[in-house]
Design an enzyme around this catalytic site. Structure first.
Site: not given
Ligand SMILES: NC(=O)c1ccc[n+]([C@@H]2O[C@H](COP(=O)([O-])OP(=O)(O)OC[C@H]3O[C@@H](n4cnc5c(N)ncnc54)[C@H](O)[C@@H]3O)[C@@H](O)[C@H]2O)c1
Length: 406
Positions: A18, A211, A265
């Site tokens: 991805y 992140k 995620c």
């Protein structure tokens, strides 16, 4: 695009999923020579045949461009290059709740024999802080080269949203993190060839933590919404009305409560923070627990709704992790169905967007003889069909029980 400042480079992308494949396509379109490396032979074959294995129409159009076909090839082993971009999975070890670093280790080890002085290694995978310094650097230095001197290493985390990859990979701002200035500049030059958003330079640890903070912020706020919803239910009031009214405050934006947090995620990344600093991660940890408890709470509501019915037939709609996607990774809806089935309930499970879960005919056909219809994921197409055919759905059911979650 390449300019006088950014010369054509050979770029090896390790892991063409991805994240890696869109990057490989855009780097190839920018004019670089790109070699996609994946241990999955089917993916390698598909890339060499010009077929995209992820569902993104705009990316397929890029794949079809002659310049991209000319600049991109795929293989199962690395090769010598100027730049190595690593985008392999970093799942969570579900028992220990720590990052599973096997793929990053294997990917990093795989490039060691090909490293030459001056090479740049970019890690795009989401990782626990200190991964570049404490985990990757010792592996890379087995080449005899020294990170920060003869080798350059940067962490440039990816922020793309599946379903809108093409727009986001070009337009999102990016964080370029490296321990030394030269690595930051080299990595920035690579991204400048296809990113139109801002490139913010910082150190590697800040980039790694940033992140994780982004996804943890979402997780903690969803947990707060879920907790508010639980309190509202205890008080016997409508949580959605309470949240909607609270959000009329100019500085309040409470998220929607739901059936849990999915995708690969948001439910995983907060654990990577806790892993490196548990003493300061109490809120993060508690939020994870709150969100992970949601599927169990929803399953309990469904059990309660069919209490007293012998051998109830339940129809559950939604296998994706959120509305309007076909992505099933870490799906709370799947977990809810698994919990009910483990308790011996008969559950017919459908999702019109997910392969292998589509119903035959109509939603009304799928609900014939059912005692309960539970809408777990509110895909637009599902809600439209429910609203348009509700009378037909209810008339075919054994009992008119419809629960809509989220
Ligand atoms: N998908 C997203 O939306 C997204 C967004 C932001 C960040 N990320 C992060 O990016 C990373 C990659 O995620 P993804 O969604 O692209 O995963 P993915 O599973 O789609 O792709 C990873 C690819 O790496 C390959 N691979 C594994 N080990 C390899 C090795 N040693 N050598 C070569 N190939 C190897 C796999 O076969 C797979 O094709 C993860 O850390 C993820 O958390 C993903």
């Amino acid at each position: 695009m390449l300019t006088a400042m950014s010369k054509k480079q050979t770029i090896v992308v390790i892991g063409t999923g991805y994240v890696g494949l869109p990057a490989a396509l855009l780097l190839a379109r920018a004019g670089h020579e790109v070699i996609g490396v994946d241990i999955n032979e089917n993916i390698v074959r598909a890339i060499n045949e010009g077929v995209l294995h992820i569902k993104e129409e705009e990316l397929q159009a890029i794949m079809n461009e002659p310049a991209v076909r000319a600049n991109l090839r795929a293989q199962t082993t690395p090769a010598e290059a100027d730049v190595f971009l690593i985008a392999v999975p970093t799942p969570v070890d579900h028992r220990k709740k720590v990052a599973e670093m096997k793929y990053v280790r294997e990917a990093t080890e795989s490039i060691v024999p090909y490293l030459r002085p001056g090479n740049l290694i970019i890690l795009e995978s989401t990782v626990p802080p200190l991964t570049c310094r404490e985990f990757m650097t010792p592996i890379l230095e087995k080449s005899g080269l020294k990170v920060g001197e003869t080798l350059h290493l940067a962490h440039c985390p990816e922020r793309i949203l599946p379903g809108d990859v093409f727009y986001e990979i070009v337009h999102n701002d990016r964080i370029i993190g490296a321990a030394d200035r030269k690595s930051r500049e080299l990595a920035s030059a690579v991204y400048a060839t296809f990113v139109e958003g801002q490139l913010y330079q910082t150190d590697d640890v800040t980039a790694e933590l940033c992140k994780l903070m982004e996804n943890t912020y979402r997780d903690v706020n969803i947990a707060l919404a879920n907790e508010f919803a639980a309190v509202a239910e205890t008080l016997g009031i409508d949580p959605f009305e309470a949240i909607e009214l609270a959000n009329k405050h100019p500085r309040v934006k409470i998220l929607r409560p739901g059936i849990g947090v999915g995708g690969h995620c948001i439910p995983l990344d907060p654990w990577f923070i806790k892993e490196v600093d548990p003493a300061n991660s109490r809120l993060i940890f508690t939020s994870r627990l709150i969100n992970d408890e949601m599927p169990g709470k929803v399953a309990a509501k469904i059990r309660k709704a069919v209490r007293g019915i012998s051998a109830p037939k339940i129809v559950a709609i939604g296998a994706a992790y959120k509305a309007n996607t076909e992505d099933r990774r870490e799906s709370p809806a799947v977990e809810i169905v698994n919990l009910l089935r483990a308790d011996g309930y008969e559950v017919a499970h459908y999702d019109p967007l997910v392969d292998g879960y589509r119903w035959r005919g109509s939603l009304a056909d799928a609900c014939v003889g059912a005692d309960l219809l539970a809408i777990l994921i509110k895909h637009d197409v599902v809600m439209a069909e429910l609203n348009a055919t509700r009378a037909a759905i209810e008339s075919g059911m054994r009992a008119e029980r419809i629960l809509v979650f989220g």
